[in-house]
Structure formats: structure tokens, C-alpha cells
Design a protein around this motif. Structure first.
Motif, PDB file in Angstrom:
ATOM      1  N   GLY A   1       9.224  63.194  47.996  1.00 24.43           N
ATOM      2  CA  GLY A   1       9.376  63.490  49.481  1.00 24.43           C
ATOM      3  C   GLY A   1      10.575  64.714  49.667  1.00 24.43           C
ATOM      4  O   GLY A   1      10.457  65.677  48.878  1.00 24.43           O
ATOM      5  N   THR A   2      11.268  64.488  50.521  1.00 23.45           N
ATOM      6  CA  THR A   2      12.239  65.163  50.941  1.00 23.45           C
ATOM      7  C   THR A   2      13.182  65.509  49.566  1.00 23.45           C
ATOM      8  O   THR A   2      13.699  66.721  49.565  1.00 23.45           O
ATOM      9  CB  THR A   2      13.213  64.716  52.260  1.00 23.45           C
ATOM     10  OG1 THR A   2      12.332  64.568  53.147  1.00 23.45           O
ATOM     11  CG2 THR A   2      14.676  65.526  52.426  1.00 23.45           C
TER      12      THR A   2
ATOM     13  N   GLN B   1      17.932  59.706  47.559  1.00 28.73           N
ATOM     14  CA  GLN B   1      18.760  59.288  48.630  1.00 28.73           C
ATOM     15  C   GLN B   1      19.045  57.799  48.288  1.00 28.73           C
ATOM     16  O   GLN B   1      20.189  57.403  48.057  1.00 28.73           O
ATOM     17  CB  GLN B   1      18.234  59.319  50.054  1.00 28.73           C
ATOM     18  CG  GLN B   1      18.839  58.742  51.289  1.00 28.73           C
ATOM     19  CD  GLN B   1      18.887  57.117  51.297  1.00 28.73           C
ATOM     20  OE1 GLN B   1      19.893  56.686  51.408  1.00 28.73           O
ATOM     21  NE2 GLN B   1      17.450  56.630  51.285  1.00 28.73           N
TER      22      GLN B   1
ATOM     23  N   VAL C   1      14.524  56.813  59.503  1.00 30.63           N
ATOM     24  CA  VAL C   1      13.564  57.051  58.455  1.00 30.63           C
ATOM     25  C   VAL C   1      13.540  58.329  57.875  1.00 30.63           C
ATOM     26  O   VAL C   1      13.271  58.682  56.602  1.00 30.63           O
ATOM     27  CB  VAL C   1      12.263  56.149  58.766  1.00 30.63           C
ATOM     28  CG1 VAL C   1      11.288  56.643  57.669  1.00 30.63           C
ATOM     29  CG2 VAL C   1      12.498  54.777  58.770  1.00 30.63           C
ATOM     30  N   ALA C   2      13.392  59.043  58.701  1.00 28.68           N
ATOM     31  CA  ALA C   2      13.273  60.679  58.234  1.00 28.68           C
ATOM     32  C   ALA C   2      14.606  61.029  57.772  1.00 28.68           C
ATOM     33  O   ALA C   2      15.721  61.013  58.442  1.00 28.68           O
ATOM     34  CB  ALA C   2      12.826  61.684  59.367  1.00 28.68           C
TER      35      ALA C   2
ATOM     36  N   GLN D   1      22.271  66.364  49.280  1.00 29.34           N
ATOM     37  CA  GLN D   1      21.618  66.772  47.973  1.00 29.34           C
ATOM     38  C   GLN D   1      21.718  68.148  47.816  1.00 29.34           C
ATOM     39  O   GLN D   1      21.937  68.362  46.541  1.00 29.34           O
ATOM     40  CB  GLN D   1      20.094  66.258  48.001  1.00 29.34           C
ATOM     41  CG  GLN D   1      19.854  64.724  48.111  1.00 29.34           C
ATOM     42  CD  GLN D   1      18.437  64.355  48.260  1.00 29.34           C
ATOM     43  OE1 GLN D   1      17.726  65.273  48.693  1.00 29.34           O
ATOM     44  NE2 GLN D   1      18.017  63.197  48.093  1.00 29.34           N
TER      45      GLN D   1
ATOM     46  N   LEU E   1       7.284  68.711  56.637  1.00 33.07           N
ATOM     47  CA  LEU E   1       7.237  67.199  56.457  1.00 33.07           C
ATOM     48  C   LEU E   1       8.049  66.552  57.649  1.00 33.07           C
ATOM     49  O   LEU E   1       7.780  65.471  58.240  1.00 33.07           O
ATOM     50  CB  LEU E   1       8.224  67.112  55.087  1.00 33.07           C
ATOM     51  CG  LEU E   1       8.366  65.383  54.737  1.00 33.07           C
ATOM     52  CD1 LEU E   1       6.844  64.680  54.564  1.00 33.07           C
ATOM     53  CD2 LEU E   1       8.758  65.161  53.412  1.00 33.07           C
TER      54      LEU E   1
ATOM     55  N   GLU F   1       5.944  63.625  59.805  1.00 31.62           N
ATOM     56  CA  GLU F   1       6.184  62.327  59.604  1.00 31.62           C
ATOM     57  C   GLU F   1       6.943  61.567  60.905  1.00 31.62           C
ATOM     58  O   GLU F   1       6.524  60.503  61.024  1.00 31.62           O
ATOM     59  CB  GLU F   1       7.257  62.200  58.429  1.00 31.62           C
ATOM     60  CG  GLU F   1       8.697  62.387  58.677  1.00 31.62           C
ATOM     61  CD  GLU F   1       9.567  62.388  57.816  1.00 31.62           C
ATOM     62  OE1 GLU F   1       9.319  61.213  56.891  1.00 31.62           O
ATOM     63  OE2 GLU F   1      10.639  63.193  57.216  1.00 31.62           O
TER      64      GLU F   1
ATOM     65  N   ILE G   1      11.079  53.293  49.321  1.00 32.55           N
ATOM     66  CA  ILE G   1       9.793  52.878  48.746  1.00 32.55           C
ATOM     67  C   ILE G   1       9.859  52.495  47.393  1.00 32.55           C
ATOM     68  O   ILE G   1      10.114  52.885  46.479  1.00 32.55           O
ATOM     69  CB  ILE G   1       9.124  54.356  48.755  1.00 32.55           C
ATOM     70  CG1 ILE G   1       9.156  55.110  50.187  1.00 32.55           C
ATOM     71  CG2 ILE G   1       7.717  54.072  48.341  1.00 32.55           C
ATOM     72  CD1 ILE G   1       8.557  54.419  51.137  1.00 32.55           C
TER      73      ILE G   1
HETATM   74  C1  F6R Z   1      11.092  62.000  54.280  1.00 31.82           C
HETATM   75  C2  F6R Z   1      12.022  60.928  53.326  1.00 31.82           C
HETATM   76  C3  F6R Z   1      11.095  60.714  52.118  1.00 31.82           C
HETATM   77  C4  F6R Z   1      12.026  60.375  51.084  1.00 31.82           C
HETATM   78  C5  F6R Z   1      11.523  59.876  49.820  1.00 31.82           C
HETATM   79  C6  F6R Z   1      12.320  59.619  48.610  1.00 31.82           C
HETATM   80  O1  F6R Z   1      12.049  61.891  55.490  1.00 31.82           O
HETATM   81  O2  F6R Z   1      12.805  60.575  53.689  1.00 31.82           O
HETATM   82  O3  F6R Z   1       9.936  61.437  51.745  1.00 31.82           O
HETATM   83  O4  F6R Z   1      12.456  61.546  50.884  1.00 31.82           O
HETATM   84  O5  F6R Z   1      10.693  58.798  49.960  1.00 31.82           O
HETATM   85  O6  F6R Z   1      13.311  58.879  48.796  1.00 31.82           O
HETATM   86  P1  F6R Z   1      14.561  58.873  47.874  1.00 31.82           P
HETATM   87  O7  F6R Z   1      15.109  59.955  48.304  1.00 31.82           O
HETATM   88  O8  F6R Z   1      15.291  57.590  48.514  1.00 31.82           O
HETATM   89  O9  F6R Z   1      14.205  58.822  46.576  1.00 31.82           O
END
Ligand code: F6R
Length: 592
Positions: free
Chosen positions: A295-296, A342, A391-392, A400, A468, A472, A590
Motif C-alpha cells: 500500500g502506501t 507503519q 485508516v488512510a 517513512q 490511492l 480509498e 492488515i
Molecule cells: C493506505 C494504507 C495502506 C497501508 C498498507 C500497509 O492509506 O494505509 O495501504 O499502507 O496496508 O500497512 P503497513 O504500513 O502498516 O504495513
């Protein structure tokens, strides 16, 4: 990706208001349903489908009696979001209560066995088998702790489980496998939770049980037992995040608060320069680097690749964690594999990290202290964004980036770039000041069904991240493209109804990006450009121009140019009447 909490108080006060407060802090982990179970000479359960506030209005959680209990907020994986599927779950005899985060791969098998033994189920979740298995083993003579251990021996998949029983009504037990779980203590009592923001208000000394260990909380303290039931010596870490950091503090949403906090996220992460230098020295010589993330964090990794290759001349791949298995076969002892996350808990990233540990040096760039990846990687760099609740991802993304800029700047001994990073917080604050202008212009974009984001070189990952953010939280279909790639197909989609957002900072790539801008303009697209203030060429060719400080060079731009794009997504979301902090179908962490 559910949120779980358990609490046992030192004094005999009702625990429900505290449990409610803690679980409210975890709504970012899921908001399909919510529930609390307490013990008050019997097990009380209140739970229902819906978000925490609306369920609380109906069920009045805070009136529940009992000095200990457990709570859950759900992101449905197995079984639809319904009242019956909400946690906590009880066994069929109503003597064991559990909350679970994770997914059980073999639950159907276990459920059928239990049904054959006469057990009745009330939900379609995988989790309910856990309560019934614990009860079964307790009926066979095991105590709660051993019954939980025996239960986990039957489970395949990922789980963090918190449980109590009316047959042993003085304790809460908890364990984990591939799902996060922390135990914490404070003045008022003992806590267990899926993540630290839940308990910050009450407890900041945190222990992270290892997989297979069982934490036992009573009103006298915390015990952690190994797989054989032997007490182990634990060491806690003091979390320096304050409770205020995890509150909205007068902002309408966490997302706008966190966008505003981005200059601090950069400033605070810059304080890690010395530590990053030491990590680089310890890592020593590497021939190749591979960045892995989702993701991000994946978008931050692409920027990392461009920096490392252009500044340090080290060959660098970047790979999405869930797709890492082929590249993983090429990792060797000369490869440094860098994981950016994150949460430090993302399942796919953790699985790739496990693989990388077998062959290579590993470095995790993580925001949450004490998270799984901090323990699992050989080297760790901690970003200093503070807790991110929206969440975003916003402030953790720029944190990062800051860490990866420092890493690339230091490894290549590019002092000029490192020094330039100290100007970034002021640039970000300047960009945030444009929020009223962006709020106003966001109204022009509510109608869009699709949007394209274009960027070249360092601006390409910015385009991906901008797209993104839009999709989202606003649910508008958006794509980020390398500007030069547009004419190889996607240009066919451009017409006068499609907004195209062009990221065009001053620098080497500017002339080519300008050509791409003119191409989309010629096909009638509505062009919004983000570029250097006063650029007449951009003004002439764009419908809307968001002007940035002209001192921001192309290479530094990703740290700042993302800000107006985050703001645009935030305000379009509000215009469309959605909640930016709680996008549908998504959760913050996740772990499955
Ligand atoms: C989008 C977002 C997700 C996370 C992705 C990875 O705004 O937050 O795409 O970047 O789920 O999560 P981490 O960085 O916790 O591994």
C-alpha cells in the motif's frame, strides 16, 4: 484485523466504562460490530452489528456491571457482520467468553467435530469454536490456561485470543499466533489489547508476549507462561506516546489532524539521524538492496528505490510484499532487504520478512514500537510519527519517506541532501496552509467517476499515493501513472469529463512532464497541476494550479507535494458525505 481488549482492575470497580473507552480507540481496526463481556458472578454480554457509537446508544455498554471483562470491534472476515457474529462469543454452556482477532483455516473441521459431540453454535464465525474448545477441555479437567493452550494446539491460522471463564472467575488469559497482542499495566489495572493506542490512557508499560506464550492477568498482576506452562521473566517497554496523541484534540477527523501533524512527523523522524548512521555502519557492505512493503508503504519504498539507486548507485528492487516470493529466491547474504511498514504487523510483509531472515540482512522501518517486525528484523529504524488513527496513512507516509531519505543520504554521504531535509517541515506547514483553497476547489471534483494522477521520476510514486488516497476514502476510481506511460494506452480514457492531476515540480523531469500535461490538455482533460509558484507555463496549461514553494526541488518534492493531494482527497470525501477516518471495507492493520 479486529480490535481486542481485556482489562482486570486492581480495585473492585466496574470495568465496562474503561473497556468501552479502550475499544473506542481501536475502531480503526474494524467497525462492523462491537461487543463487551464482563464478569459479575455471571457472564454479561452486550454486542450488536454497527459502529461503536451507534451500538452504544442502543446497548449502553457503560452500565454493565463487573470488575473484569473483554471487548471487541470487528472487521468481518469469516461470517457476515451481524448481531450473532459480533464478539465476544460464549461457548454453548455460556461459561467461557472469548474475543478473537485473526482467521482460523481449519474451523469447519473443528466445528463439525464439536457439532458431532452435541455442541450447538449460534454464529457463522470461525471464532466461536475457540470458546467451545476451551469449555470442552475445561470440562475434561483442565484449568483455563491449560484449556487455552490445548485449544491453540488444534488451531491452524492466525489468532490473538483473550478469554475468561465463570468457572475460574479471577483471571483473563490471552495468547497469540501471527496476530498482534500486547499486555500492559498501569495504576488502575492490567490490560491486554491488539494494539497500544487502546490502553495509552491507562497503561504505558507494555509487554509483547511471543507466539505460543500465554499471558495471565489477575487483579494482582501479570504472569507470562511459556509453551510448557513455566513462568517466564518479562521485561516491559515504556511507550512514549501520550494519550493526547491518540485523541482528536478538537479536529473534525483524525485524518485532518494527522495531515496537520506531518511537519512534526518529519522533524521528529529527523532526530533519528544518528541512530540511522549507526544502523548503516552495523549493516556494513551490501551489493544489492530490496525494498518490500504494501500500500502506501510500498509507495514510500518506490521513492526509496529511486533515491538509493540515484544517490548511492546500489542496485535496488522494490516489491509488493504479497508478490515477494519470486524475488525472495534471489535474496542472498549480500542483499539487504528493507521492510517499510507503519504498523509493523502487516501479514504479507511479515511473511516476506521471515523468508528474508533465512538468507539476508534485514532492516525494518516501522512506526509502532514493539510491533512484530521490530522483533523480527535484524535492524530497526523507528519512524517518529506518533500514533496514526485515521485508516488512510498520511503522517506515517512522510515519516517513512524521511527515514528513507536519511538512509539514502547517509549511505551515499550526500550531506547536502540530508541538510535540505531540515527545510521540509516548514514547506509542509506552508502547504497545509492552503487547505481552505483546496477545500473550495474540491467541490469541482465530487462529480468525477475517474481521475488520473501523473508524475515522472520522483513524482511517479507521489502520483500513485495521491491516487490511492483518492480512491480509498472518496470511492472515486483513480489511477496513478508514470507520465511517460500514458501514451502507451491510458490516454484513450482521457476526455473532458476526466480530471487529471499532474505533479510537476521544477527539475530535470519538468520539460517532459510538461509535454505530457499538454497532451492531456489537448484531449480536453480537466487539469489540476501541483508545481512551483509563479510558473506561467503551468498556469497557462492547467484548469487549476496548486502552487508550492519554488525552492522545493524535484528530489525533495515527494515529502511535500503529497500534502495538497491528501487534502484534496479529504475534502472531496467530506463533500460526498463519507467519513474519511472510516473508509468502507478497510481496516488500519492488515494481519490476515
Ligand atoms: C493506505 C494504507 C495502506 C497501508 C498498507 C500497509 O492509506 O494505509 O495501504 O499502507 O496496508 O500497512 P503497513 O504500513 O502498516 O504495513
Amino acid at each position: 484485523m479486529c480490535g481486542i481488549v481485556g482489562c482486570i482492575l486492581k480495585e473492585k470497580n466496574d470495568v465496562a466504562p474503561i473497556l468501552f473507552d479502550c475499544i473506542s480507540k481501536l475502531e480503526y481496526r474494524g467497525y462492523d460490530s462491537v461487543g463487551i463481556a464482563t464478569y459479575d458472578n455471571k457472564i454479561n454480554v452486550r454486542k450488536a452489528k454497527g459502529d461503536i457509537e451507534s451500538v452504544n446508544e442502543k446497548l449502553r455498554f457503560k452500565n454493565m456491571k463487573g470488575i473484569f471483562g473483554i471487548a471487541h470491534t470487528r472487521w468481518a472476515s469469516t461470517g457476515k457482520p451481524t448481531d450473532e457474529n459480533a464478539h465476544p462469543h460464549l461457548d454453548a454452556t455460556k461459561s467461557v467468553a472469548i474475543v478473537h482477532n485473526g482467521t482460523l483455516e481449519n474451523y469447519t473441521e473443528l466445528k463439525n467435530e464439536l457439532i458431532n459431540e452435541g455442541c450447538k453454535f449460534t454464529s457463522t464465525t470461525d471464532s466461536e469454536v475457540i470458546a467451545n474448545l476451551i469449555k470442552k477441555y475445561m470440562s475434561n479437567g483442565l484449568n483455563l490456561e491449560d484449556a487455552l493452550r490445548k485449544t491453540t494446539e488444534q488451531l491452524k491460522g492466525s489468532y490473538a485470543i483473550v478469554a475468561f471463564s465463570k468457572d475460574e472467575p479471577d483471571k483473563i488469559v490471552a495468547t497469540r499466533q501471527d496476530s498482534p497482542l500486547i499486555v500492559a499495566y498501569g495504576k488502575t489495572g492490567y490490560f491486554v489489547a491488539s494494539d497500544t493506542p487502546a490502553v495509552l490512557e491507562y497503561a504505558r508499560d507494555v509487554i509483547r508476549p511471543r507466539e505460543g506464550e500465554i499471558a495471565i492477568l489477575s487483579n494482582e498482576g501479570i504472569d507470562i507462561h511459556d509453551k510448557n506452562g513455566k513462568s517466564i521473566k518479562w521485561k516491559s517497554t515504556y511507550i512514549d506516546w501520550t494519550p493526547e496523541m491518540a485523541r482528536k484534540e478538537g479536529f473534525d477527523h483524525y485524518m485532518i489532524k494527522e495531515i496537520t501533524e506531518q511537519s512534526d512527523a518529519v522533524k521528529n523522524t529527523l532526530t533519528q539521524k544518528g541512530k540511522i548512521q549507526k544502523v548503516i555502519e552495523k549493516i556494513g557492505k551490501v551489493k544489492r538492496i530490496c525494498l518490500v512493503a504494501c500500500g502506501t508503504s510500498y509507495h514510500a519504498s518506490i521513492t526509496g528505490k529511486y533515491l538509493i539507486e540515484s544517490l548511492a548507485g546500489i542496485a535496488c528492487d522494490v516489491v509488493i510484499a504479497s508478490e515477494a516470493k519470486y524475488t525472495a529466491k534471489t535474496w542472498d547474504e549480500d542483499t539487504l532487504v528493507i521492510f517499510i511498514s507503519q504498523s509493523g504487523e502487516t501479514y504479507d510483509s511479515r511473511m516476506a520478512l521471515k523468508e528474508a531472515r533465512k538468507t539476508s540482512k534485514t532492516l525494518a522501518i516501522v512506526n509502532v514500537a514493539g510491533s512484530a517486525m521490530c522483533e523480527e528484523a535484524e535492524f530497526v529504524i523507528q519512524t517518529q510519527a506518533g500514533p496514526e488513527i485515521g485508516v488512510a496513512a498520511t503522517k506515517t507516509y512522510v515519516a517513512q519517506l524521511t527515514a528513507i531519505y536519511l538512509f539514502a543520504g547517509l549511505i551515499s554521504k550526500n550531506n547536502a541532501l540530508v541538510d535540505e531535509l531540515y527545510n521540509v517541515p516548514a514547506y509542509i506547514d506552508e502547504a497545509v496552509k492552503q487547505k481552505d483553497y483546496i477545500k473550495e476547489l474540491s467541490k469541482r471534483y465530487d462529480f468525477a467517476d475517474d481521475a488520473f494522477y501523473l508524475g515522472r521520476g520522483f513524482s511517479y510514486p507521489v502520483a500513485l499515493e495521491g491516487a490511492l488516497k483518492l480512491k480509498e476514502i472518496t470511492y472515486i476510481h483513480a489511477e496513478g501513472y508514470a507520465a511517460g506511460e500514458l501514451k502507451h494506452g491510458p490516454l484513450a480514457l482521457i476526455d473532458e469529463k476526466v480530471p487529471v492531476i499532474v505533479i510537476i515540480p521544477p527539475g530535470e523531469d519538468y520539460p517532459k512532464t510538461m509535454t505530457n500535461l499538454e497532451e492531456v490538455k489537448a484531449r480536453g482533460a480537466i487539469v489540476l497541476s501541483v508545481g512551483a509558484k509563479g510558473d506561467e507555463n503551468i498556469t497557462k496549461n492547467s484548469n487549476v494550479f496548486i502552487e508550492m514553494n519554488p525552492k522545493i526541488r524535484e528530489i525533495i518534492a515527494p515529502l511535500v507535494y503529497i500534502v495538497p493531494l491528501q487534502l484534496l482527497s479529504y475534502y472531496v470525501t467530506l463533500d460526498k458525505g463519507f467519513d474519511p477516518d472510516r473508509p468502507r471495507n478497510l481496516a488500519k492493520v492488515i494481519t490476515v
